[in-house]
Design an enzyme around this catalytic site. Sequence first.
Site, PDB file in Angstrom:
ATOM      1  N   SER A 213      13.119 -18.196  17.906  1.00 58.85           N
ATOM      2  CA  SER A 213      14.046 -17.112  18.199  1.00 58.85           C
ATOM      3  C   SER A 213      15.432 -17.671  18.547  1.00 58.85           C
ATOM      4  CB  SER A 213      13.459 -16.247  19.324  1.00 58.85           C
ATOM      5  OG  SER A 213      14.086 -15.006  19.398  1.00 58.85           O
ATOM      6  N   ASP A 435       9.608 -10.288  10.451  1.00 62.32           N
ATOM      7  CA  ASP A 435       9.833 -10.498  11.883  1.00 62.32           C
ATOM      8  C   ASP A 435      10.758  -9.386  12.401  1.00 62.32           C
ATOM      9  OD1 ASP A 435      10.873 -11.389  14.384  1.00 62.32           O
ATOM     10  OD2 ASP A 435      10.520 -13.469  13.826  1.00 62.32           O
ATOM     11  N   HIS A 464       6.579 -12.289  15.364  1.00 64.15           N
ATOM     12  CA  HIS A 464       7.791 -12.978  15.802  1.00 64.15           C
ATOM     13  C   HIS A 464       7.406 -14.399  16.159  1.00 64.15           C
ATOM     14  CE1 HIS A 464      11.637 -13.868  17.400  1.00 64.15           C
ATOM     15  NE2 HIS A 464      11.335 -13.729  18.671  1.00 64.15           N
TER      16      HIS A 464
END
Length: 503
Positions: A213, A435, A464
């Site tokens: 991320s 995602d 994710h």
Amino acid sequence: MRLRGPLRTAVAALALVLAGAAVAQADPAERARPLVWTDCPADPSGAPVDPRLRCTTVRVPLDYRAPRGRSIEIAVSKLATAEPGLRRGILVHNGGGPGVASLHLPSSQEAGYPREVLDRYDLVSFDPRGVGRSAPLTCGRTAAEVPYELVFPFPSPDGSIAPNVRFARDLARDCLARNGESIRHLTTANTARDLDRIRAALGEPRISYRAASYGTYLGAVYAELFPGRTDRFVLDSSVDPAATWQDRLATWDHAAELRFEDFAAWAAGQDAALGLGATPAAVRANYLALAARLDRTPVTHPVAGPVNGNLWRTLYRLDSYHTALFPEIADWWRFLASDGAGPVPYWWLAKGTPGIPDDNDVVALTAVMCGDTPASRDLGRYQRDVTESRRRHPIVGGMGANVWPCAFWPAPVEPAVRITDRGPANILLLQTERDPATPLVGALGMRAALGRRARMVTVDGGNHGAYDRWTPSCAVTAADRFLATGVLPERDLSCRPDPAPAT
């Protein structure tokens, strides 16, 4: 004095060069200062802390343009390999966010690595500046004053962004008034410079790195600023390094639509048990109808309190991050639709951590986003964008296109670091196709920016994070091989997930 035009650009560029030099040539006294390792503090999540995990602090400049000015302490952790004879170096982690406390990640991440990786690295992490145990900042707000559905700016049921404008403006005002100039130095570039100070303090010539991320952007910035100090980097679920934060956030609305297709297919396949809709189209229609009903008439949860349409959209979005959480979405749905017994949301049960302000994660999220890149100040533009996004992407109601405190924040103290292909070919990108938080379009931007430095492995899925032993795939295999041996795939790859493990 305000600098204009080419002169301002030249001075900014010189400041970046000097800042990099200040890090590269760390203060000899700082390098010589021995680290004092102690037991680590309790994990704010409540998870047990591995007794082998050791913690220390490293002092860094608040402002790298003034390296001998005010300094802050960064909390650092290390879980040493059990095989020092096979040790290659350190493998650093970051929890994403921005603003996620990461000090205890070695404890939680160790179980996810195979033995051939654990034998080669000490697992290292740190709370980024301004976060957790690293000089945490606050804007003076309680947890109740930073609710999820306003921190993440879901518009009003009628599409108005007026409450979001007020929240964003007031939060920016409170943060800047309470912290002054110090909050403007919470940037990704400075966190990358902190990481290099940590490397130097640990006596390591290079670092390996794995993060997901937002942590991919931090890793890419480090690799750009210090290419010769990178060993093996795995960046999972990337953001586009060339985009502004405003543009990155705007991709969330379309990404939510793509991910909802996965949930709707799962729910329709279990309609007899769940009753959420017999087809994916029916599941979608019923979801939107429930959100509209909650906009009008919230349902009270015994722990979470009133759940309105925007809190329901928030709950759905958070649980859409992993297919293992789809049953929890269904539990919430059935509770909200029938007012029966509902799930207990773990984040409402979490208690504050002594010494860490209740609003710390929100402050760090805000400060980094606003400190990295500028945002539009045209409030009319936000309203137009939200109106259009709600029409095209109603699953999260136009939240991604909405206004954040950055619309009321001063300009960044330095330009964002431009990510290029200069440096060794030692970066592996991992990505799922749907995602909801860091969509594929961002990873493609990262892939294009890194060029010859990287390879990319894409998985047909929507979690994710692709480095996931609950959902094994060629991404996990490639990452383990790269970390253990340094061998990158010969070319970019794509695959479907492997068969699910037995447990």
